[in-house]
Design a protein around this motif. Structure first.
Motif, PDB file in Angstrom:
ATOM      1  N   ASP A   1      15.573  22.877  53.905  1.00 23.40           N
ATOM      2  CA  ASP A   1      15.026  23.503  55.107  1.00 23.40           C
ATOM      3  C   ASP A   1      14.941  22.535  56.283  1.00 23.40           C
ATOM      4  O   ASP A   1      14.752  22.971  57.425  1.00 23.40           O
ATOM      5  N   ILE A   2      15.081  21.228  56.039  1.00 24.06           N
ATOM      6  CA  ILE A   2      15.056  20.266  57.142  1.00 24.06           C
ATOM      7  C   ILE A   2      16.451  19.696  57.434  1.00 24.06           C
ATOM      8  O   ILE A   2      16.581  18.754  58.210  1.00 24.06           O
ATOM      9  N   SER A   3      17.476  20.252  56.814  1.00 21.35           N
ATOM     10  CA  SER A   3      18.814  19.678  56.968  1.00 21.35           C
ATOM     11  C   SER A   3      19.303  19.741  58.418  1.00 21.35           C
ATOM     12  O   SER A   3      19.964  18.808  58.897  1.00 21.35           O
ATOM     13  N   TYR A   4      18.993  20.845  59.116  1.00 27.27           N
ATOM     14  CA  TYR A   4      19.457  20.966  60.508  1.00 27.27           C
ATOM     15  C   TYR A   4      18.820  19.910  61.423  1.00 27.27           C
ATOM     16  O   TYR A   4      19.537  19.163  62.097  1.00 27.27           O
ATOM     17  N   PRO A   5      17.481  19.812  61.495  1.00 33.19           N
ATOM     18  CA  PRO A   5      16.913  18.792  62.379  1.00 33.19           C
ATOM     19  C   PRO A   5      17.276  17.367  61.974  1.00 33.19           C
ATOM     20  O   PRO A   5      17.464  16.512  62.838  1.00 33.19           O
ATOM     21  N   VAL A   6      17.407  17.114  60.673  1.00 34.35           N
ATOM     22  CA  VAL A   6      17.791  15.774  60.235  1.00 34.35           C
ATOM     23  C   VAL A   6      19.212  15.458  60.697  1.00 34.35           C
ATOM     24  O   VAL A   6      19.511  14.334  61.128  1.00 34.35           O
ATOM     25  N   HIS A   7      20.104  16.453  60.623  1.00 34.29           N
ATOM     26  CA  HIS A   7      21.465  16.253  61.119  1.00 34.29           C
ATOM     27  C   HIS A   7      21.453  15.925  62.616  1.00 34.29           C
ATOM     28  O   HIS A   7      22.169  15.013  63.064  1.00 34.29           O
ATOM     29  N   ILE A   8      20.644  16.653  63.378  1.00 38.23           N
ATOM     30  CA  ILE A   8      20.583  16.417  64.820  1.00 38.23           C
ATOM     31  C   ILE A   8      20.017  15.022  65.116  1.00 38.23           C
ATOM     32  O   ILE A   8      20.594  14.256  65.900  1.00 38.23           O
ATOM     33  N   LEU A   9      18.912  14.673  64.486  1.00 40.90           N
ATOM     34  CA  LEU A   9      18.249  13.400  64.776  1.00 40.90           C
ATOM     35  C   LEU A   9      19.070  12.203  64.317  1.00 40.90           C
ATOM     36  O   LEU A   9      18.994  11.128  64.919  1.00 40.90           O
ATOM     37  N   SER A  10      19.855  12.381  63.264  1.00 39.77           N
ATOM     38  CA  SER A  10      20.655  11.255  62.768  1.00 39.77           C
ATOM     39  C   SER A  10      21.790  10.893  63.715  1.00 39.77           C
ATOM     40  O   SER A  10      22.371   9.800  63.598  1.00 39.77           O
ATOM     41  N   GLN A  11      22.115  11.769  64.667  1.00 37.61           N
ATOM     42  CA  GLN A  11      23.175  11.466  65.625  1.00 37.61           C
ATOM     43  C   GLN A  11      22.755  10.417  66.651  1.00 37.61           C
ATOM     44  O   GLN A  11      23.601   9.868  67.362  1.00 37.61           O
ATOM     45  N   PHE A  12      21.441  10.136  66.725  1.00 42.97           N
ATOM     46  CA  PHE A  12      20.947   9.230  67.760  1.00 42.97           C
ATOM     47  C   PHE A  12      20.424   7.914  67.193  1.00 42.97           C
ATOM     48  O   PHE A  12      19.713   7.186  67.885  1.00 42.97           O
ATOM     49  N   VAL A  13      20.784   7.582  65.950  1.00 39.77           N
ATOM     50  CA  VAL A  13      20.259   6.360  65.338  1.00 39.77           C
ATOM     51  C   VAL A  13      20.769   5.101  66.043  1.00 39.77           C
ATOM     52  O   VAL A  13      20.119   4.054  65.987  1.00 39.77           O
ATOM     53  N   SER A  14      21.920   5.186  66.695  1.00 39.21           N
ATOM     54  CA  SER A  14      22.446   3.996  67.380  1.00 39.21           C
ATOM     55  C   SER A  14      21.644   3.652  68.624  1.00 39.21           C
ATOM     56  O   SER A  14      21.546   2.470  68.999  1.00 39.21           O
ATOM     57  N   ALA A  15      21.047   4.666  69.281  1.00 39.13           N
ATOM     58  CA  ALA A  15      20.267   4.417  70.494  1.00 39.13           C
ATOM     59  C   ALA A  15      19.194   5.490  70.635  1.00 39.13           C
ATOM     60  O   ALA A  15      19.263   6.338  71.536  1.00 39.13           O
ATOM     61  N   PRO A  16      18.180   5.497  69.764  1.00 41.01           N
ATOM     62  CA  PRO A  16      17.136   6.533  69.839  1.00 41.01           C
ATOM     63  C   PRO A  16      16.234   6.327  71.047  1.00 41.01           C
ATOM     64  O   PRO A  16      16.048   5.205  71.530  1.00 41.01           O
ATOM     65  N   SER A  17      15.669   7.440  71.515  1.00 39.78           N
ATOM     66  CA  SER A  17      14.772   7.398  72.667  1.00 39.78           C
ATOM     67  C   SER A  17      13.398   7.934  72.276  1.00 39.78           C
ATOM     68  O   SER A  17      13.180   8.379  71.155  1.00 39.78           O
ATOM     69  N   THR A  18      12.495   7.902  73.228  1.00 44.41           N
ATOM     70  CA  THR A  18      11.142   8.398  72.996  1.00 44.41           C
ATOM     71  C   THR A  18      11.154   9.899  72.696  1.00 44.41           C
ATOM     72  O   THR A  18      10.346  10.389  71.905  1.00 44.41           O
ATOM     73  N   VAL A  19      12.063  10.644  73.331  1.00 44.51           N
ATOM     74  CA  VAL A  19      12.168  12.081  73.079  1.00 44.51           C
ATOM     75  C   VAL A  19      12.657  12.343  71.660  1.00 44.51           C
ATOM     76  O   VAL A  19      12.133  13.199  70.957  1.00 44.51           O
ATOM     77  N   HIS A  20      13.676  11.616  71.243  1.00 42.70           N
ATOM     78  CA  HIS A  20      14.190  11.770  69.875  1.00 42.70           C
ATOM     79  C   HIS A  20      13.095  11.446  68.859  1.00 42.70           C
ATOM     80  O   HIS A  20      12.954  12.136  67.837  1.00 42.70           O
ATOM     81  N   TYR A  21      12.319  10.420  69.148  1.00 42.95           N
ATOM     82  CA  TYR A  21      11.259  10.016  68.223  1.00 42.95           C
ATOM     83  C   TYR A  21      10.174  11.088  68.133  1.00 42.95           C
ATOM     84  O   TYR A  21       9.622  11.332  67.055  1.00 42.95           O
ATOM     85  N   SER A  22       9.869  11.750  69.249  1.00 45.28           N
ATOM     86  CA  SER A  22       8.850  12.803  69.219  1.00 45.28           C
ATOM     87  C   SER A  22       9.304  13.978  68.360  1.00 45.28           C
ATOM     88  O   SER A  22       8.492  14.588  67.650  1.00 45.28           O
ATOM     89  N   HIS A  23      10.595  14.297  68.392  1.00 44.04           N
ATOM     90  CA  HIS A  23      11.113  15.369  67.542  1.00 44.04           C
ATOM     91  C   HIS A  23      11.149  14.934  66.076  1.00 44.04           C
ATOM     92  O   HIS A  23      10.971  15.773  65.183  1.00 44.04           O
ATOM     93  N   LEU A  24      11.359  13.660  65.848  1.00 43.15           N
ATOM     94  CA  LEU A  24      11.290  13.134  64.484  1.00 43.15           C
ATOM     95  C   LEU A  24       9.885  13.280  63.918  1.00 43.15           C
ATOM     96  O   LEU A  24       9.704  13.679  62.757  1.00 43.15           O
ATOM     97  N   LEU A  25       8.873  13.005  64.726  1.00 45.28           N
ATOM     98  CA  LEU A  25       7.492  13.165  64.277  1.00 45.28           C
ATOM     99  C   LEU A  25       7.174  14.628  63.979  1.00 45.28           C
ATOM    100  O   LEU A  25       6.369  14.923  63.084  1.00 45.28           O
ATOM    101  N   ARG A  26       7.792  15.539  64.702  1.00 47.21           N
ATOM    102  CA  ARG A  26       7.573  16.964  64.427  1.00 47.21           C
ATOM    103  C   ARG A  26       8.064  17.317  63.025  1.00 47.21           C
ATOM    104  O   ARG A  26       7.412  18.080  62.313  1.00 47.21           O
ATOM    105  N   VAL A  27       9.206  16.787  62.622  1.00 46.66           N
ATOM    106  CA  VAL A  27       9.715  17.035  61.274  1.00 46.66           C
ATOM    107  C   VAL A  27       8.714  16.521  60.233  1.00 46.66           C
ATOM    108  O   VAL A  27       8.452  17.192  59.223  1.00 46.66           O
TER     109      VAL A  27
END
Length: 267
Positions: free
Chosen positions: A108-134
């Motif tokens: 059930d978390i495969s979609y957001p994990v796929h999206i968030l993993s695209q930004f591991v090279s240069a994550p931002s504060t916005v990406h991190y906030s969505h990670l905390l939501r997961v």
């Protein structure tokens, strides 16, 4: 080493022969393996990663006890330019990597994990906030498990879907599919297509072809296990255009660019 099967006498024989050759300890029925908890009941097998999630939440240090109903907000379109770059992305890398492994028992978390993993090279504060939501979603659903029922039928049923040009940064489509054996989920995938699709039909047809290849392999695998499936396997999609082309890939000259996928799915 994990030994499985329904012949207890032969399992005992194999373990005895292994003990003759190797120094080993019999740990009994499988309970815990690589962070995955396994429980057996009269209904079937349950697998979960509850302790793994607890450890992950402890390492994440969220700082509050909030939970959310969904792992990602509806219609969110994250881009590399969102927010300010994180000064130290190490924590983001660690959490996303842990979530990738968690998808094994929490599809059930495969979609957001796929999206968030695209930004591991240069994550931002916005990406991190969505990670905390997961993580907050996991906190509220920590007891969810996958079940492999003993009474489930041995028939495959598959589902495929795609969102055309859904990535605003490169216009590539996102696709997903899953395979059920009876009522038990045994395979699934969420990914971004490697090339840009010219139409929604093309975007939907590509995962149907990938799913057809997956089903073909699973039918061979089940046959090796002595499970013979003689009836056709249903591949379900919500795209009328893709279904129409898959049934008759020579119906229109404009489908030549996706003809290979269409013929493969139809074969």
């Amino acid at each position: 080493m994990i030994i499985t099967g329904d012949d207890s006498e032969y399992i005992a024989f194999v373990k005895a022969r292994l003990r003759d050759q190797f120094l080993m300890t019999d740990l009994g029925p499988l309970r815990y393996f690589l962070g995955i908890e396994v429980s057996s009941t009269s209904d079937g097998f349950y697998i979960s990663q509850e302790k793994y999630i607890q450890d992950l939440l402890a390492r994440a240090t969220l700082g509050d006890e909030r939970t959310v109903e969904t792992p990602m907000e509806l219609n969110v379109k994250l881009q590399p330019t969102n927010g300010d770059p994180l000064p130290d992305p190490t924590h983001y890398h660690h959490l996303v990597g842990s979530l990738v492994y968690l998808v094994v028992t929490r599809p059930d978390i495969s979609y957001p994990v796929h999206i968030l993993s695209q930004f591991v090279s240069a994550p931002s504060t916005v990406h991190y906030s969505h990670l905390l939501r997961v993580l907050r979603y996991l906190r509220g659903t920590i007891t969810r498990r996958l079940i492999f029922s003993c009474s489930s039928s041995l028939q495959l049923q598959c589902y495929s879907d795609a969102t055309w040009a859904s990535d605003p940064s490169d216009s590539r489509s996102l696709f997903a599919y899953c395979v059920f054996l009876g009522g038990s989920l045994i395979a699934g995938k969420t990914n971004k297509q490697t090339t840009v699709s010219h139409s929604s039909v093309e975007a939907e047809l590509r995962p149907m072809a990938l799913l057809t290849a997956e089903v073909t392999w699973l039918r061979w695998l089940l046959a090796d296990f002595g499970v013979s499936i003689t009836t056709p396997t249903l591949v379900l999609s919500d795209s009328k255009g893709a279904i129409s082309v898959a049934r008759d890939p020579v119906k229109h000259e404009l489908t030549k660019n996706i003809g290979v996928d269409a013929f493969y799915t139809r074969a």
